[in-house]
Design an enzyme around this catalytic site. Structure first.
Site, mmCIF file in Angstrom:
data_model
loop_
_atom_site.group_PDB
_atom_site.id
_atom_site.type_symbol
_atom_site.label_atom_id
_atom_site.label_comp_id
_atom_site.label_asym_id
_atom_site.label_seq_id
_atom_site.Cartn_x
_atom_site.Cartn_y
_atom_site.Cartn_z
ATOM 1 N N LEU A 1 19.110 8.764 -3.100
ATOM 2 C CA LEU A 1 18.329 7.800 -2.329
ATOM 3 C C LEU A 1 17.226 7.191 -3.177
ATOM 4 C CD1 LEU A 1 17.977 9.333 1.269
ATOM 5 C CD2 LEU A 1 19.455 7.468 0.501
ATOM 6 N N CYS B 1 32.183 7.248 -13.956
ATOM 7 C CA CYS B 1 32.869 7.727 -12.755
ATOM 8 C C CYS B 1 32.833 6.746 -11.589
ATOM 9 C CB CYS B 1 32.273 9.060 -12.310
ATOM 10 S SG CYS B 1 32.639 10.415 -13.445
ATOM 11 N N LEU C 1 31.295 16.853 -12.786
ATOM 12 C CA LEU C 1 30.250 16.973 -13.796
ATOM 13 C C LEU C 1 29.394 15.721 -13.838
ATOM 14 C CD1 LEU C 1 32.397 18.456 -16.721
ATOM 15 C CD2 LEU C 1 31.155 19.699 -14.935
ATOM 16 N N ARG D 1 28.862 2.921 -20.401
ATOM 17 C CA ARG D 1 29.915 2.372 -19.554
ATOM 18 C C ARG D 1 29.352 1.858 -18.227
ATOM 19 N NH1 ARG D 1 34.206 7.236 -20.187
ATOM 20 N NH2 ARG D 1 32.225 8.362 -20.432
#
Length: 473
Positions: A254, A264, A153, A332
């Site tokens: 890119l 993540c 996700l 984060r």
């Protein structure tokens, strides 16, 4: 099918809500009584576009409910998903699996026979084996299954990613788990012909880490190419277009910028490194990716300082965008944090604006003046730094922005504005991987000729955002 979701964080809440949208009976369970009560009232604790409406719709329809009672949630559940947090352990870098193992211990005596326990949290290789042992200590062999089903996700588009995934990965060790999970995903996704990858549990666990490490490497590569472009007078947008039209490479990830962040990539690359070290395997590309990305975030402060003649003492700098990416309130590992902290150490006064991330940012940043309006944030500033490319930032009236600033200096770390637009208004611009305005006027963009296959509409739109162009002649 009745499904129980243990954990109502980002992954658990999105997954549970989307399973309910597919017609399943879903119970989400969490120990945080305040969060559960808020969810029952329809108050979603995380920012994800469209999630609050989907939670409300499925709650009203009776397909989605929330409880603190684990036994109640597990009763009659055919599949139980463990979707608790796996934060990095302080000082170690590997994943903290204590919440996963705690969930396994607590669910073990409560599940029905033939229940499939699925680890959806992002976990290192071998975690499923440990969960199987924990559950097996309370139940007879053959009366339960443990599987892996990693999530893919992306914050900001998580609902679409779940309901219309590129692929579904399932790691199983028995036919019961395979058949139940294939049915759970296969029926709603059959019309979309979504590939369902069925593999062993350990391979499934590794796929998640490998995929994120590869994408992190791709981001880091284009960022380093951007540095080279700046030195040789090239344009990273056109470079990325020329590379990305190669189908083996593709245009995604890119877009050069200040470095990756979020929940993540930083965590998963470090966890992959720890796993490789545990097994005595060298993954040097991933090691260098982690090192280069961390260095880049702080080096962005030097780019800001260079735009201000290497003197930011007492200067007021307006930072536009704080979250690690648009359409999320997630701070984060956001590049804005080391950027701001470094500038503050050199004496800069920081103001900041973010459409939804200010509250979370206030818990992390110190001595930063937060604003809810971008123009007020920039008022009297010596420079504006674009860190996150929110639509509200990309659509700013640059003439109005210039009018409220003390000095017209723009450091565009996301290439949010088309080349030459700000310069034409009198801004002194420093962008990522772009030549100076003089270099731009002496060169030309990329072209593809009629003898070559033209780029798709999605590729062309993406290339334009990167500064390149595709012309069919």
């Amino acid at each position: 099918m009745k499904i129980a979701i243990i954990g109502t964080g980002y992954v658990g809440l999105v997954s549970g809500t989307c399973f309910a949208a597919w017609g399943n009976q879903v119970v989400c369970v969490d120990k945080d009584a305040q969060k559960i009560e808020a969810l029952r009232r329809g108050a979603v604790p995380i920012y994800e576009p469209g999630l609050d409406e989907l939670v409300e719709r499925n709650s009203v329809a009776g397909r989605l409910s929330f409880t603190c009672n684990l036994a109640e949630a597990l009763k009659g559940a055919a599949v139980v998903f463990i979707a608790v947090g796996t934060p990095p352990r302080a000082g170690h870098g590997d994943a903290d699996l204590s919440f996963v193992y705690m969930a396994a211990r607590e669910l073990a005596p409560l599940i029905d026979d033939n229940t499939v326990v699925v680890v959806k949290s992002t976990v290192p290789v071998g975690t499923g084996d440990v969960v199987h042992k924990i559950v097996g200590s309370a139940r007879k062999a053959g009366t339960f299954s443990v599987a892996s089903n990693p999530e893919f996700l992306r914050e900001g588009v998580a609902i679409k990613d779940f309901l219309e995934p590129d692929r579904v990965v399932i790691g199983v060790e028995d036919k019961v788990a395979e058949e139940r999970l294939v049915a759970l995903y296969g029926i709603p996704l059959e019309a979309k012909k979504t590939p369902i990858v069925v593999t062993r549990r350990r391979t499934s666990e590794l796929i998640k880490y490998a995929a994120n490490a590869f994408l992190a490497t791709k981001i880091t590569f284009i960022n380093e190419m951007a540095d080279l472009c700046e030195q040789v007078g090239s344009n990273v947008g056109e470079l990325a277009l020329g590379m990305g039209l190669d189908k083996r490479i593709g245009t995604s990830f890119l877009n050069a910028g200040p470095g990756y962040g979020g929940s993540c990539f930083p965590k998963d690359t470090m966890a992959l490194l720890r796993t490789a070290q545990d097994y005595g395997v060298s993954v040097r590309i991933v090691e260098e990716t982690v090192t280069a990305n961390e260095a880049r975030k702080r080096r962005m402060a030097l780019k800001v300082m260079d735009a201000l003649d290497n003197d930011v003492q007492g200067r007021t700098i307006a930072v536009l965008g704080l979250t690690f990416k648009p359409d999320t309130d997630d701070m984060r590992d956001a590049p804005s944090v080391p950027l701001i902290e470094t500038l503050q150490r050199f004496g800069a006064q920081i103001r900041a604006y973010d459409p939804v991330g200010a509250e979370n940012a206030s818990r992390i940043l110190s001595d930063v003046e937060l604003h809810d309006d971008a123009y007020e944030c920039a008022r009297g500033a010596d420079a504006v730094v674009v860190v996150t490319e929110w639509d509200s930032i990309r659509k700013l009236d640059l003439a109005r922005l210039k009018g409220v600033m003390r000095q017209a200096v723009l450091i565009d770390l996301r290439n949010a504005f088309a080349p030459g637009v700000a310069e034409a208004l009198g801004f002194r611009v420093s962008a990522i991987g772009r030549p100076t305005l003089r270099q731009e006027t002496t060169g030309r963009g990329l072209r593809t000729h009629s003898g070559l296959k033209a780029a798709s509409t999605s590729q062309q739109t993406h290339s334009e955002s990167m500064g390149g162009s595709v012309v069919n002649t």
